[in-house]
Design a protein around this motif. Structure first.
Motif, PDB file in Angstrom:
ATOM      1  N   LYS A   1      57.048  70.247  13.328  1.00 45.03           N
ATOM      2  CA  LYS A   1      55.735  70.559  13.896  1.00 45.03           C
ATOM      3  C   LYS A   1      55.788  70.714  15.413  1.00 45.03           C
ATOM      4  O   LYS A   1      54.834  71.209  16.026  1.00 45.03           O
ATOM      5  CB  LYS A   1      54.730  69.475  13.532  1.00 45.03           C
ATOM      6  CG  LYS A   1      55.001  68.111  14.164  1.00 45.03           C
ATOM      7  CD  LYS A   1      53.950  67.101  13.748  1.00 45.03           C
ATOM      8  CE  LYS A   1      54.203  65.736  14.407  1.00 45.03           C
ATOM      9  NZ  LYS A   1      53.186  64.754  14.017  1.00 45.03           N
TER      10      LYS A   1
ATOM     11  N   GLY B   1      51.319  70.176  11.098  1.00 44.18           N
ATOM     12  CA  GLY B   1      51.898  71.420  10.602  1.00 44.18           C
ATOM     13  C   GLY B   1      50.863  72.524  10.510  1.00 44.18           C
ATOM     14  O   GLY B   1      49.658  72.280  10.553  1.00 44.18           O
ATOM     15  N   TRP B   2      51.332  73.754  10.387  1.00 43.24           N
ATOM     16  CA  TRP B   2      50.450  74.912  10.321  1.00 43.24           C
ATOM     17  C   TRP B   2      49.846  75.055   8.930  1.00 43.24           C
ATOM     18  O   TRP B   2      50.555  74.953   7.929  1.00 43.24           O
ATOM     19  CB  TRP B   2      51.216  76.187  10.681  1.00 43.24           C
ATOM     20  CG  TRP B   2      51.624  76.241  12.114  1.00 43.24           C
ATOM     21  CD1 TRP B   2      52.857  75.981  12.632  1.00 43.24           C
ATOM     22  CD2 TRP B   2      50.784  76.562  13.225  1.00 43.24           C
ATOM     23  NE1 TRP B   2      52.844  76.115  13.996  1.00 43.24           N
ATOM     24  CE2 TRP B   2      51.587  76.480  14.395  1.00 43.24           C
ATOM     25  CE3 TRP B   2      49.445  76.915  13.347  1.00 43.24           C
ATOM     26  CZ2 TRP B   2      51.080  76.743  15.661  1.00 43.24           C
ATOM     27  CZ3 TRP B   2      48.936  77.168  14.604  1.00 43.24           C
ATOM     28  CH2 TRP B   2      49.750  77.078  15.748  1.00 43.24           C
TER      29      TRP B   2
ATOM     30  N   ASN C   1      46.733  74.204  13.463  1.00 46.63           N
ATOM     31  CA  ASN C   1      47.669  73.085  13.418  1.00 46.63           C
ATOM     32  C   ASN C   1      47.003  71.890  14.082  1.00 46.63           C
ATOM     33  O   ASN C   1      46.678  71.929  15.271  1.00 46.63           O
ATOM     34  CB  ASN C   1      48.962  73.456  14.158  1.00 46.63           C
ATOM     35  CG  ASN C   1      50.069  72.435  13.941  1.00 46.63           C
ATOM     36  OD1 ASN C   1      49.792  71.257  13.689  1.00 46.63           O
ATOM     37  ND2 ASN C   1      51.307  72.866  14.061  1.00 46.63           N
TER      38      ASN C   1
END
Length: 354
Positions: free
Chosen positions: A78, A120-121, A116
């Protein structure tokens, strides 16, 4: 619970011949950020709970384990794996390059907007609303209500979220057609567009994009008669006799049916909590009213919310006309306005998911 989107248009209060530097919310301009000297050490706060200094921090905003060659998460980490620490430039060209340097979509989607929150995306569901507004050169930002994070404001020019610990990015399939615009008489004009006499402009948007792709920190020079003009990518300005703002936006492509969304993306889908779109107009008192037939009343209308949605799905940048008691009106999806074609009175409209 509904999710409402509102977009803000770019304003041109400054003189076209004297455009001042745009500043970030922290008061530092892009040019000032470029001059800062940074350390080669990773920022401990960035690698911890988060660094409040962001672009002003003198340490690298990069994964400390990646620098040591021991990050076990690899490309799923991340944190950034860019050894420059994200300090190539804080200018508009760098932000545009950062968006195009992400992973490419290979599952049939044309584009995908993601957020994000530090874990995380995650995909933004129903992001065609963001994409449609982003493709309009005059739209500076969009505000999304009733998300898990409250109201989320996305700045399209800086590609960031205002006031929240969220990051935003746009991925695509590598086939996006980018269009370049400049300000002329307080309007955004496409490079290469024909004038009132049908004559095309002296330079094509595609030529500018080709140069930008080859070197986003350079510039593009062209001539009009004996005058020389330069588009400076880092500043997103055209300089010559007058300074003009410049912007780069994608041509809108109608997204096909979405493939299966992974469980990892499920959390962010609450950005559009509802599933049924409802179209509304703003009344004189500021209250919002749904488009309905209302047969036999003074507000009898020739369209409904469903018919508006059908037209909108065909082309989110299109418009449509309708009547209310014999008076003609126009809905402009790009501007999200309702216009009385006789009096030119304008009202705001909106699309709500309920």
């Amino acid at each position: 619970m509904a999710s409402v989107c509102q977009s803000d248009e770019e304003s041109f209060s400054e003189s076209e011949s004297d455009v001042s530097e745009e500043s970030d919310s922290d008061g530092s301009s892009d040019s000032e950020a470029d001059l800062q000297v940074s350390s080669k050490e990773p920022c401990k706060y960035y690698n911890g709970s988060g660094c409040k200094d962001r672009g002003r921090c003198k340490y690298l905003h990069v994964c400390k384990y990646y620098l040591k060659g021991s990050c076990r998460y690899g490309n799923k980490c991340k944190l950034s794996h860019d050894k420059s620490g994200g300090r190539r430039s804080s200018g508009a060209s760098s932000r545009a390059l950062d968006q195009s340097s992400g992973p490419k979509l290979t599952d049939g989607r044309f584009y995908q907007w993601q957020l994000n929150d530090g874990t995380g995306w995650k995909d933004v569901d129903n992001d065609h609303v963001l994409e449609a507004q982003y493709s309009l050169p005059h739209t500076k930002s969009i505000k999304i209500y009733n998300t898990p994070y409250g109201a989320v404001s996305v700045d399209f020019n800086k590609m960031r979220v205002y006031g929240k610990r969220l990051k935003v990015r746009r991925l695509d399939d590598g086939n996006t057609v980018w269009t370049w615009y400049c300000t002329l008489q307080r309007k955004w004009m496409k490079y290469g567009a024909k004038d009132s006499k049908g004559n095309p402009g002296p330079v094509n948007s595609s030529d500018i994009e080709k140069k930008f792709q080859s070197n986003p920190t350079s510039s593009f020079t062209f001539n009009i008669g004996a005058e020389t003009y330069e588009i400076k990518f880092r500043e997103m300005r055209q300089v010559g006799k007058k300074k003009r703002k410049v912007t780069r936006r994608p041509e809108y492509r109608q997204q096909q049916a979405r493939p299966h969304v992974s469980q990892a993306a499920a959390a962010i889908q609450n950005l559009t909590l509802g599933s049924k779109p409802v179209w509304q107009f703003e009344g004189d008192s500021g209250a919002w009213h749904e488009f309905k037939h209302r047969s036999g009343t003074q507000s009898e209308c020739s369209i409904t919310s469903d018919s508006i949605e059908k037209k909108y799905q065909q082309n989110p940048r299109d418009s449509m006309t309708f009547t209310v008691k014999g008076h003609s009106y126009k809905l402009d999806f790009g501007a999200m306005t309702q216009i009385n074609l006789k009096t030119n009175r304008t009202r705001r409209i909106r699309r709500v998911l309920v």
